[in-house]
Design a protein around this motif. Sequence first.
Motif, PDB file in Angstrom:
ATOM      1  N   LYS A 272       0.820  -1.217   0.000  1.00 15.73           N
ATOM      2  CA  LYS A 272       0.000   0.000   0.000  1.00 15.73           C
ATOM      3  C   LYS A 272       0.860   1.276   0.000  1.00 15.73           C
ATOM      4  CE  LYS A 272      -3.922  -2.354   2.017  1.00 15.73           C
ATOM      5  NZ  LYS A 272      -4.899  -2.486   3.106  1.00 15.73           N
ATOM      6  N   ASN A 273       1.747   1.322  -0.987  1.00 19.39           N
ATOM      7  CA  ASN A 273       2.534   2.520  -1.232  1.00 19.39           C
ATOM      8  C   ASN A 273       2.299   2.968  -2.675  1.00 19.39           C
ATOM      9  OD1 ASN A 273       4.388   3.303   1.157  1.00 19.39           O
ATOM     10  ND2 ASN A 273       4.515   1.061   1.106  1.00 19.39           N
ATOM     11  N   SER A 274       3.218   3.742  -3.223  1.00 17.63           N
ATOM     12  CA  SER A 274       3.058   4.261  -4.590  1.00 17.63           C
ATOM     13  C   SER A 274       4.227   3.880  -5.483  1.00 17.63           C
ATOM     14  CB  SER A 274       2.898   5.788  -4.550  1.00 17.63           C
ATOM     15  OG  SER A 274       1.795   6.166  -3.763  1.00 17.63           O
ATOM     16  N   LEU A 275       4.800   2.716  -5.240  1.00 21.39           N
ATOM     17  CA  LEU A 275       5.931   2.259  -6.043  1.00 21.39           C
ATOM     18  C   LEU A 275       5.488   2.028  -7.482  1.00 21.39           C
ATOM     19  CD1 LEU A 275       7.482  -0.365  -3.587  1.00 21.39           C
ATOM     20  CD2 LEU A 275       8.058   2.062  -3.822  1.00 21.39           C
ATOM     21  N   LYS A 276       6.310   2.448  -8.433  1.00 20.61           N
ATOM     22  CA  LYS A 276       5.974   2.319  -9.844  1.00 20.61           C
ATOM     23  C   LYS A 276       6.946   1.438 -10.618  1.00 20.61           C
ATOM     24  CE  LYS A 276       3.800   6.891 -10.073  1.00 20.61           C
ATOM     25  NZ  LYS A 276       3.815   8.226 -10.752  1.00 20.61           N
ATOM     26  N   PHE A 277       8.144   1.243 -10.078  1.00 20.59           N
ATOM     27  CA  PHE A 277       9.208   0.623 -10.869  1.00 20.59           C
ATOM     28  C   PHE A 277      10.140  -0.144  -9.948  1.00 20.59           C
ATOM     29  CE2 PHE A 277      13.463   0.959 -12.795  1.00 20.59           C
ATOM     30  CZ  PHE A 277      13.221   0.401 -14.055  1.00 20.59           C
ATOM     31  N   LEU A 278      10.520  -1.349 -10.375  1.00 19.52           N
ATOM     32  CA  LEU A 278      11.526  -2.120  -9.644  1.00 19.52           C
ATOM     33  C   LEU A 278      12.738  -2.294 -10.545  1.00 19.52           C
ATOM     34  CD1 LEU A 278       9.425  -4.948  -7.903  1.00 19.52           C
ATOM     35  CD2 LEU A 278      10.140  -2.743  -6.974  1.00 19.52           C
ATOM     36  N   SER A 279      13.843  -1.703 -10.136  1.00 21.55           N
ATOM     37  CA  SER A 279      15.068  -1.785 -10.933  1.00 21.55           C
ATOM     38  C   SER A 279      15.798  -3.094 -10.642  1.00 21.55           C
ATOM     39  CB  SER A 279      15.979  -0.603 -10.608  1.00 21.55           C
ATOM     40  OG  SER A 279      16.321  -0.627  -9.229  1.00 21.55           O
ATOM     41  N   GLU A 280      16.887  -3.336 -11.371  1.00 23.81           N
ATOM     42  CA  GLU A 280      17.676  -4.549 -11.136  1.00 23.81           C
ATOM     43  C   GLU A 280      18.287  -4.495  -9.736  1.00 23.81           C
ATOM     44  OE1 GLU A 280      21.166  -7.200 -13.343  1.00 23.81           O
ATOM     45  OE2 GLU A 280      20.672  -5.185 -14.056  1.00 23.81           O
TER      46      GLU A 280
END
Length: 484
Positions: free
Chosen positions: A73-81
Amino acid sequence: MSAVTALTVSGLFLLLLLLLPQAALARWACVRACPSSCTCTQERSCSVLCDRSALAELPKEFPCEASSINVDKNSLKFLSERAFGTLPSLRSLSLDHNNISFITPGAFKGLPNLVDLTLAHNEYISYLHTRTFQGLKKLVRVDMSDCNLFNIPDRIFLEQMALREVRCFQNHFRRIPGAFRDMVNLTHIYLEKNKIEAVAYNSLLGLSNLRYLNLEDNRIKVIHDQSFQDLQRLENFNINDNRLVVLPEDPFKGLTRLKMLNLGGNLLTNVTKTWFSDLVELEVLYLDRNRLLSIEEGSFENLTSLITLHLNSNNLTALPFPVFQPVYFLGRLFLFKNPWECGCSLEWLKEWMESYQLVRNIPCASPSSVAGLDLGEVVFARANGSCVDPPELNATATASTAVPSTTENRFNSLVSRLLQSELQEETGNLTEGFRNDTLLDPEGALLSMAGQGRAGRAHVRLLVAGFLLSLSACSEISFRVFGT
């Protein structure tokens, strides 16, 4: 401070750390490295709680000792390497309810002992790369439910040979992903609420240890023959609320360990005796909410372990004893919401209901003499020792030969009788005046005559009688009310 003093303090600090109990040392390390936006707790292991923290990006570092991380329940948009760095102790990672749209291949590298991964409720994840889970060789459970996935690559679980549970419900799959084939350690697959249209003969090949399969609430119209032949250890199977009209001759062949089968909420019209021939350990069978008209004799003959049978909400009118006899020892039988024809063919069921008190609520739809009654209330007649079906009632009503009088005739008759009983001592002119007043102004006459003696009372009764007759066709009631 001199160099000697500094070395002395440092040495004392290291000595103090060495003297601390291992649990206290781990607690100190977990809390010391906790990200500022998170809370870290050390009970049996180090848990990092970053949920509901309004995070748009992941913290740069996590405690090396972390065994679980919650970033729900956050606003994360992208997971990098290598998004989480190197966390050798991490076993559980949850990223529920974020805005993740892209996961870089290798995002979970550095998490060699991760067991549980949750990516559910990320509505912008519509694509996963073949190497999304690269490095997660000990992964046991993955949850990708309620995302926006239309498919997953066939080789996405190439390294995850320990995988046992996959949750992919509420996505947009139109077929069962080929990624599951030959995953010999898989025990649970959740694919409900997708858009799957068919179960192909090769959809579930090699799943020899699968115990739970959920395909409910899809659009399945077709099941190919021998589609489930490799599922020898399957115990629970939900394929309810689909669009099945027919099934193959022997659709569940080989499912000898199946204990629960849910076929409810489909479009099936009959049950054939070959369907359940291998289900010798089946305990619960749902056939409710279909369009069943008939059940072939022998359909249940091999279901020697059956305890609960759901046949409610169908179009069944009869349940002959030979159809039901092999499972006569059922513990629970649900038959409500069927148009039962409560004839002698159901007398055995009534007796069984009374003997075991395990079945209730079997409302009769026919014959008309018992329609609306529960089967338990029906009394079967006997003739020469044989049961006699309840009769159909003749619904044609006999027409009355008497010609009913019109409201006008009844009103005129009442006027005449009232005048004779109440106004016989009054003069003709006064009576005629009353009549004229009534015709000109009935409401005014009712008020003005109320206090004018016997003639006034007669006039009031006359008006009230007329008013009642205008509301009811039963003039006899009005006559009794006024005592005439």
